[in-house]
Design an enzyme around this catalytic site. Structure first.
Site, PDB file in Angstrom:
ATOM      1  CG  ASP A  71      33.011  31.967  40.243  1.00  0.00           C
ATOM      2  OD1 ASP A  71      34.044  31.346  40.538  1.00  0.00           O
ATOM      3  OD2 ASP A  71      33.030  33.139  39.821  1.00  0.00           O
ATOM      4  CG  ASP A 481      39.884  36.107  36.877  1.00  0.00           C
ATOM      5  OD1 ASP A 481      39.710  36.530  35.723  1.00  0.00           O
ATOM      6  OD2 ASP A 481      38.995  35.530  37.509  1.00  0.00           O
TER       7      ASP A 481
END
Length: 888
Positions: A71, A481
């Site tokens: 992404d 993350d």
């Protein structure tokens, strides 16, 4: 295990960091900069994965040809010989940073050399550029690009649906692209060179995740989400007649053309109330399979169904593996076995707890089995075993209670593909890695198949901060993350991310310059402390205590001796503490949200910056005073660092194109700053080991110098600069952090927003950018030696090799010189981690200043690229001075 995807660079960029037109390459660079004057070798500090992989695409004509899209981190091609992924979009530059977000991939089944990527990261204002379709005729080794008149959203909601881009399998000059934002369906008839909207396509979509979102991120129309050709309705050279298109519209999700796109109509009888994430066609049995969810994903989805459409009769059949009332997730991952028609698999992509689920049918969806099931709740039995020994951090260091397990089978599992040539191989993407198996058919026999990470080479982390201490681990990273890692070996995956606590994202870290075993890191966490400390160089951590009001990590600084800390967290003002942060007090004289750093010599001196003002504390962070320095950037896109070993020596980089922008230097602790006139723009600053003969540490920056954007190095205090990357190695946005290595001359660590931590090593053996430096006399080591020579890659006319030289004697070497001869006329074109000379077939490789000392039992490695023709036989004999080495 992460429900939210970091937008590390996007939010900063939204503030205008990259506003403005792309710079033109300077025809003649300024005299104080050398463009690509040095040769660097670039690699990733291995983490393996770390982010969401929403798409995996196998070529239907050529075995072992597969691609993956990420992404925010570009696209990759599978390398079967090494079972690794090769990055394909590292050439994307600073001004086109959004083109590292890949919303769709298409591999041409008629001509496997051709591959296409639809790129663009955000459809809202965060990405200033429109999307593009990139096309390659050499499997992604090089690209041409067609800009589109609208944006694409590789990191937008709905990015796991697809594929939005498809090549006609019968007439490969024809491609279709589904667009978001109400832009409709687009077609190319010249192999992706030009595109036009399909004017008669009846539905541009209407589904938005959150209409109330004023940022435009969650309120964008997700649009046309997949295109599938029925290859049985065409012949080679003639456009496929039947095409199915998925639309983000819960009442009108599937459309079809039966006349090669001339006309379109809604497929009759289709289910409503759901979005079709995928549409996969089994032409042998004449079934179109559809995976439905009530949401667009990749995080959300509370209900879902699987349907089968018989293309010959128009019959719709609900083939869902569980009752609708029993779903708490949507379906997305969807694949069929091309070797065994009738075998179909699907994922419950949004089943966050206790785990994702994978379903398998061998009778076209008539009956299903699950990857795992309950025996008696909360106990479960699995059809698989998990082997994460290659990426042990995937356990997250967790010890969950049943029915949760670690490592998890996955989450956000929107990509699922069975190899069209091998029924035993399956790959699927998760929010953190690519998993796969090569014994899938054991599922049907009732024995357990093995799932392993299949992700080596694919690096997809967003990097917020970097540190390279003078001793201990060479690299510490703060990541989005997955928190961050301590790398003791850059070529190996660390066993675990930072734990105790596990931050969802680490925003800043620091070490005590004169006591590098003392570390501090801060980050984001849904609940719990936002700061942690280590007293053993990051091997182990313990949580600190938050002051009142903290909502996020912010930035943090450690005193030079580790005796105190200054923290600028989100949610409250700047704080200081002695010891390990058990009791914090508010700093005065400095605004909330300031970036903070420490002097690297005086433990009581700290610095801060906010909105054009530089601040200094001389009492350990208790009070700050605004400097009288003027002319600094007015915004907050600034990073600065103090030079190790010199009190009050501060470098500041940052700014924006609509104001002050560049690199500044202070030698009086920030009282005054001088702007470097030879640096047009700069966004990071870092320091590394000085060049041979240089009196000042090496500077590194991500900057625009001489009209060129790149990674630059200076060995003479910024008087002259050398660009050390090249146009093939740009990695999009590199503006978060940079640092040199204090122990290895020329080594630099570069942050990226989606391609992980990149590090570079120079072929320059320590000389300055202006030609300074020297070499030591040829060493004469004694004792036994052993050599391993390995060709790691070979292509037409070229190859790459690694050489490991081991000291198998009983005495240490204080320098080494290794000689050999090529039998087939090979020529070295570039060599790193050593100096070399070549005369005819004879080669001599000599240590550089940082790797000359080799203890008994230890080894040293170097690598090179070379040219060959006819044959490329390995050397059979190596000599260390006068000693003949054993060869393996």
């Amino acid at each position: 295990m992460r429900r939210t995807r970091i937008l590390t660079a996007a939010l900063a960029l939204a503030a205008g960091l990259l506003a403005g037109a792309p710079p033109a390459l300077a025809a003649d660079a300024a005299k104080d900069v050398s463009i690509s004057a040095d040769s660097y070798t670039w690699k990733n500090a291995r983490i393996d994965g770390g982010g969401f992989v929403p798409g995996i695409v196998f070529n239907r004509k050529e075995k072992n040809l597969a691609y993956a899209r990420t992404d925010i981190g570009g696209a990759y091609r599978w390398q079967e010989s090494t079972k690794t992924w090769t990055p394909l979009l590292d050439s994307v530059g600073w001004d086109d940073w959004g083109h590292t977000g890949v919303v769709s991939l298409a591999s041409d089944s008629a001509d496997p050399d051709k591959v296409y990527a639809a790129v663009g990261t955000y459809t809202n204002s965060w990405d200033p550029k429109n999307g593009a379709v990139m096309r390659s005729a050499d499997r992604g080794a090089s690209w041409q690009k067609t800009d589109l008149p609208f944006k694409l959203g590789g990191n937008m909601p709905g990015r796991g649906m697809g594929e939005r881009l498809a090549v006609d399998p019968n007439k490969n000059s024809v491609l279709y692209l589904g667009a978001p934002s109400g832009k409709g369906l687009w077609r190319s008839t010249d192999s992706g060179v030009s595109w036009s909207q399909v004017g008669n396509f009846p539905n541009v979509g209407n589904y938005v995740q959150d209409p109330s979102d004023t940022s435009g991120y969650s309120s964008d129309n997700q649009g046309i989400v997949w295109v599938t050709f029925d290859e049985s309705t065409g012949t080679s050279g003639n456009a496929t007649r039947t095409i199915y298109v998925g639309v983000a519209d819960k009442d009108n999700a599937v459309y079809r053309s039966t006349d090669a796109g001339a006309t379109w109509s809604r497929v009759a009888g289709q289910p409503t109330g759901y979005l079709a994430h995928k549409g996969v066609l089994d032409t042998v049995n004449g079934y179109l399979y559809l995976a439905y969810s009530d949401k667009g994903g990749p995080y959300d989805g509370g209900k879902g169904r699987l349907w089968r459409y018989a293309t010959a009769t128009g019959t719709w059949t609900d083939i869902s593996p569980v009752a609708e009332a029993d779903t708490y997730y949507g379906f997305a991952g969807l694949t069929v076995d091309r070797q065994k028609p009738g075998t179909v698999m699907a994922t419950a992509y949004s089943s966050w707890w206790p785990d994702t689920q994978i379903f398998r049918s061998t009778d076209s969806g008539g009956t299903w089995s699950k990857a795992w099931d309950y025996t008696s709740y909360p106990n479960r039995t699995n059809r698989y075993t998990m082997d994460v020994s290659s990426s042990p951090w995937l356990t997250w260091g967790a010890n969950p209670s049943p029915p949760e397990q670690t490592p998890k089978l996955g989450w956000m599992t929107e990509a699922l593909e069975i190899d069209p040539f091998d029924s035993n191989r399956m790959m699927y993407g998760t929010g953190a890695t690519i998993y796969g198996t090569e014994d899938l058919t054991k599922w049907d026999s009732g024995s357990q198949f093995t799932i392993r990470p299949m992700v080596q080479g694919l690096e997809e982390t967003a990097v917020n901060d970097l540190a390279s201490p003078p001793s201990g681990a060479p690299l510490l990273s703060a990541l989005g993350d997955i928190g961050g890692f301590r790398h003791t070996d850059l070529t190996k995956v660390p066993s675990m991310m930072f734990t105790q606590p596990n931050f969802t994202s680490t925003t800043s870290l620091d070490f005590a310059e004169s006591n590098p075993n003392t570390l501090v890191r801060v980050g984001d966490l849904d609940s719990g402390p936002h700061i942690a400390f280590s007293t053993d160089n990051g091997a182990n951590w313990f949580a600190g205590t938050d002051p009142s009001g903290v909502s996020g990590g912010g930035t943090v600084a450690a005193a030079a001796d580790g005796s105190r800390f200054v923290w600028s967290p989100a949610g409250t003002g700047v704080q200081y503490a002695t010891g390990f942060g058990n009791s914090w007090a508010a700093s005065s004289g400095i605004p909330a949200g300031a970036v903070v750093e420490s002097d690297r010599v005086d433990p009581k001196v700290f610095y801060g910056f906010k909105s054009g003002k530089f601040y200094v504390s001389t009492d350990g962070g208790a009070t700050f005073t605004a400097s009288s320095a003027t002319g600094l950037p007015s915004g907050d896109s600034v990073r600065f660092k103090a030079l190790p070993g010199v009190k009050g020596d501060v470098w500041l980089a940052g700014g924006a194109t609509d104001g002050a922008y560049g690199l500044w230097h202070s030698t009086d602790g920030g009282a005054t700053f001088t702007k470097l006139s030879n640096v047009e723009q700069a966004d990071t600053i870092g320091f590394g080991k000085a060049a041979t003969g240089a009196s000042y540490q090496t500077l590194y920056t991500s900057a625009k110098i001489g009209g060129v954007r790149g990674i630059f190095r200076s060995t003479d205090k910024g008087a002259t600069w050398t660009r050390i990357n090249d146009d093939a190695h740009q990695w999009g946005w590199t503006g978060a952090a940079i640092t040199g290595d204090p122990r290895v001359y020329g080594r630099v660590y570069v942050s990226t927003n989606g391609r992980g931590v990149i590090y570079g090593d120079t072929s320059d053996a320590g000389g300055g950018d202006g030609g300074g430096g020297g070499t030591d006399p040829t060493p004469t080591p004694t004792g036994a030696c052993a050599v391993t020579y390995k060709v790691t890659n070979q292509w037409s006319g070229g190859f790459q090799a690694d050489v490991q030289l081991s000291n198998t004697g009983s005495s240490a070497w204080s320098g080494w010189s290794l000689g050999w001869s090529f039998a087939d006329g090979q020529k070295i074109t570039q060599l790193w981690n050593a100096e070399h000379t070549q005369s005819g077939s004879a080669v001599t490789a000599k240590n550089v200043d940082w790797n000359g000392n080799v203890a008994a039992g230890a080894s040293v490695s170097f690598g090179f690229t070379g040219s060959w023709s006819g044959a490329n036989a390995k050397p059979t004999a190596f000599k260390l001075g006068d000693q003949t080495c054993t060869v393996s």
